[in-house]
Design a protein around this motif. Sequence first.
Motif, mmCIF file in Angstrom:
data_model
loop_
_atom_site.group_PDB
_atom_site.id
_atom_site.type_symbol
_atom_site.label_atom_id
_atom_site.label_comp_id
_atom_site.label_asym_id
_atom_site.label_seq_id
_atom_site.Cartn_x
_atom_site.Cartn_y
_atom_site.Cartn_z
ATOM 1 N N UNK A 1 22.582 -27.098 -45.965
ATOM 2 C CA UNK A 1 23.248 -26.109 -45.366
ATOM 3 C C UNK A 1 22.795 -25.723 -44.120
ATOM 4 N N UNK A 2 23.525 -24.989 -43.367
ATOM 5 C CA UNK A 2 23.082 -24.743 -41.856
ATOM 6 C C UNK A 2 22.706 -23.021 -41.916
ATOM 7 N N UNK A 3 21.549 -22.781 -41.384
ATOM 8 C CA UNK A 3 21.199 -21.377 -41.134
ATOM 9 C C UNK A 3 21.382 -20.945 -39.961
ATOM 10 N N UNK A 4 21.763 -19.665 -39.473
ATOM 11 C CA UNK A 4 21.561 -19.316 -38.153
ATOM 12 C C UNK A 4 21.349 -17.988 -37.967
ATOM 13 N N UNK A 5 21.021 -17.441 -36.492
ATOM 14 C CA UNK A 5 20.780 -15.972 -36.395
ATOM 15 C C UNK A 5 21.086 -15.563 -35.134
ATOM 16 N N UNK A 6 21.469 -14.239 -34.846
ATOM 17 C CA UNK A 6 21.784 -14.111 -33.494
ATOM 18 C C UNK A 6 20.604 -14.015 -32.653
ATOM 19 N N UNK A 7 20.708 -14.147 -31.513
ATOM 20 C CA UNK A 7 19.781 -14.091 -30.361
ATOM 21 C C UNK A 7 18.986 -12.991 -30.223
ATOM 22 N N UNK A 8 19.611 -11.821 -30.733
ATOM 23 C CA UNK A 8 18.925 -10.393 -30.605
ATOM 24 C C UNK A 8 18.433 -10.034 -32.028
ATOM 25 N N UNK A 9 18.403 -10.914 -33.045
ATOM 26 C CA UNK A 9 18.009 -10.633 -34.537
ATOM 27 C C UNK A 9 16.510 -11.063 -34.384
ATOM 28 N N UNK A 10 15.606 -10.525 -35.333
ATOM 29 C CA UNK A 10 14.278 -11.015 -35.650
ATOM 30 C C UNK A 10 13.524 -10.347 -34.672
ATOM 31 N N UNK A 11 12.047 -10.577 -34.995
ATOM 32 C CA UNK A 11 10.945 -9.837 -34.129
ATOM 33 C C UNK A 11 9.726 -10.830 -33.675
ATOM 34 N N UNK B 1 1.405 -16.664 -25.767
ATOM 35 C CA UNK B 1 1.004 -15.723 -27.054
ATOM 36 C C UNK B 1 1.441 -16.588 -28.149
ATOM 37 N N UNK B 2 0.362 -16.485 -29.160
ATOM 38 C CA UNK B 2 0.832 -16.886 -30.708
ATOM 39 C C UNK B 2 1.213 -15.954 -31.522
ATOM 40 N N UNK B 3 1.883 -16.201 -32.560
ATOM 41 C CA UNK B 3 2.174 -15.132 -33.447
ATOM 42 C C UNK B 3 3.124 -15.687 -34.590
ATOM 43 N N UNK B 4 3.980 -14.749 -34.998
ATOM 44 C CA UNK B 4 4.980 -15.174 -35.944
ATOM 45 C C UNK B 4 6.293 -14.400 -35.741
ATOM 46 N N UNK B 5 7.322 -15.210 -35.804
ATOM 47 C CA UNK B 5 8.664 -14.677 -36.013
ATOM 48 C C UNK B 5 9.022 -14.118 -36.996
ATOM 49 N N UNK B 6 9.425 -12.964 -37.181
ATOM 50 C CA UNK B 6 9.910 -12.375 -38.336
ATOM 51 C C UNK B 6 11.260 -12.009 -38.413
ATOM 52 N N UNK C 1 11.261 -13.052 -43.829
ATOM 53 C CA UNK C 1 10.549 -14.458 -43.557
ATOM 54 C C UNK C 1 9.788 -14.535 -42.376
ATOM 55 N N UNK C 2 8.627 -15.399 -42.240
ATOM 56 C CA UNK C 2 7.800 -15.529 -41.249
ATOM 57 C C UNK C 2 7.271 -16.762 -40.796
ATOM 58 N N UNK D 1 3.224 -4.358 -41.458
ATOM 59 C CA UNK D 1 4.520 -3.597 -41.758
ATOM 60 C C UNK D 1 5.746 -4.266 -42.030
ATOM 61 N N UNK D 2 5.677 -5.544 -41.373
ATOM 62 C CA UNK D 2 6.998 -6.417 -41.590
ATOM 63 C C UNK D 2 6.853 -6.807 -42.961
ATOM 64 N N UNK D 3 5.660 -7.339 -43.527
ATOM 65 C CA UNK D 3 5.554 -7.582 -44.772
ATOM 66 C C UNK D 3 5.848 -6.662 -45.655
ATOM 67 N N UNK D 4 5.442 -5.497 -45.496
ATOM 68 C CA UNK D 4 5.308 -4.296 -46.668
ATOM 69 C C UNK D 4 6.513 -3.943 -46.993
ATOM 70 N N UNK D 5 7.508 -3.730 -45.808
ATOM 71 C CA UNK D 5 8.666 -3.063 -45.968
ATOM 72 C C UNK D 5 9.962 -4.090 -45.988
ATOM 73 N N UNK D 6 10.618 -4.196 -46.943
ATOM 74 C CA UNK D 6 11.378 -5.178 -47.195
ATOM 75 C C UNK D 6 11.108 -6.502 -47.513
#
Lengths: 309, 361
Positions: free
Chosen positions: B347-357, B274-279, B238-239, B230-235
């Motif tokens: 460059x610097x990349x950053x994101x909020x702590x409540x972003x991503x799944x 648990x292992x997985x991906x951060x999307x 980055x994983x 679903x993550x990949x198909x919709x929009x």
Amino acid sequence: MPALFSMIKGDSKANRIAKWLVSGPPLLFLLVFFVAPSLIMLFTSLRFPGEFGGLAPIAAPAGAVHGEYGLTLETYQFFFSDILYAEIFLKSFAVAAASTLICLIMAYPLALLIARSEKRFRNLMVLLVVLPFASNFLIRIYAWMIILGPESVFSHFINTVLGAFGIAPVTLLFSSFAVLVGMVYVHLPFMVLPLYTNLEKHDPALLDAAQDLGANAWQRFWRVTWPLSLPGVFSGSALVFIPVLGMFAVPDILGGTGDILIGNLIKDQFLGTRDWPFGSTLSIMLTLAVLAITALAAWLARPAAIPEK
Amino acid sequence: MALLEIRNVTRRFGDFTAVDNVSISIEAGEFFTLLGPSGCGKTTLLRMIAGFDLPDAGQILLDGKDMVGTPPEKRPLHTVFQSYALFPHMTVADNIAFPLKMAGTTPAEISSRVREALDDVRLANFGNRFPQELSGGQKQRVAFARGLVNRPRLLLLDEPLGALDAKLREEMQIELINLQKERGVTFVFITHAQNEALALSHRIAVMNQGKVEQLDEPSRIYGFPRNRFVADFIGKISLMNAQVLEAAPSHLKLSVAGLGEVTAPSKENVKVGDTGVLAIRPEQVRISHHAEEVELKNHFIGKVQGFLYVGDVTTYLVELPNGARIEALLPNSAPGRAKFFEAGDPVAVSWRHDAGTFLND
């Protein structure tokens, strides 16, 4: 096809040459083998017959005392003066119309079946439809003589059935019935092929849509398939009706003495009574009648009435 | 009671299972979308709802009534076909009148209903035209009018906007939303275009290989995809491979190989180890000059690998020290400027702590 169109559409010198190269040969063919003979026929119909067949000279030869020379409308007067010819014309049209209708009724389900079969079977089925052409036309007609003959299994079967209902035995051969059977048999493929070509192009989604919108099987046929197939119905009908009108072999072989059609009449003028001018007149009247019917059919099938796509 | 209930429906073609034990319940008045790649079973499901195909197992109930024995022509629903399937030998008005005629509506009623339907789709003067004289968008509107004129309980739409160009498609999307709202007819819409599904639907069922992967509102499908598909198909997303270090009720602490610790929103059924991906979505990633002070905890230095300029925004592809790539979206707020960073720029990349799944394997 698009490449061909663009080649013809342009107006440069090379294009004009290409245009003539493509359309020239068939045009020439039609001029030599259709227009010229038609004019000869028209001219012949205005002449007097020769004493021993052929045509009388236009100018009276030196020393001729009596005889008919020059041009005349006498054959046309003769044609319209005797009701017999109108009757034969009418009968021929009736036979042609009946043959066309029977061919249509028999060919439609078959064409529909082929068009709705799996693709890989379709070509095989079309091949089977045209397969009779592989054997000689006259042989196939003579075969019907045997099938319809008084000693055939078929005749016995028919007469047994009729007998069970207390009906006297009938002779099938040398009758209008036999002529009709022969006509339908010979011309059936000419109805099947244009119908199949048309039906095969129909978008199956249209039938799904009709069903989805509430149409039952009967309504889907009459409101979608049938109207969309009309161009095929018209071309198939023309391909049956017109040749049946001029056909003389089938009535000659399978018909009785009372089953003379225009074709036989014309043939007799040239080969029997040797009256070329009258034969030509009959031919021209037939051509005019066919043209009138074709024009009517073209008008009925005009694009505004039935848009194909 | 749900208007349409699909209960454990399965449909097989030989060895291939086109629809695999699908259960969906659709409420009256809903704009419901079946979304998935081609071959995912959405069209087979639609054909079974319409009645052109029957399930091998399971039930399809409309208003609580099992539809199995009911042929398509008797079902109180209509379909808008992908090819429109307008009758070429009938005028626009006759096309729209067709379902009314089949239903035995009186001629007077038919003519008034057809006029109304033509007005509704802004084709009042086109009643006497033939379909082949119309543009793609006009044909589309005739197909909608024909599907809706008989006031069906349910309208099925099979990729109806697929044949239109991008601009027209957007216009038709708005028109479709309005039509659905005005008529209150339940729509079941099929598409493989995820943006169309997000824009139109009340709820979306994302399908893959005959199964429903996720069924939810558009914002939740986009924001909280349940799995990798679903993550990949919709929009765009980055994983990055990740392992759970800490699973608190308020947040997750993940270890991303070669990158270090990342904080992500908490999620049910996730345990330490648990292992997985951060999307993470490109628009959630902030990109800035490498020397700039960034107060966000999830903050890494990387190098611009490339960019994609599409006018309103530019997507930058940034390579992180661990070799992972992450996409960052930046609006082009300065007029006439296609990009703010060049390929190779640190460059610097950053994101909020409540972003991503975090998505389990």
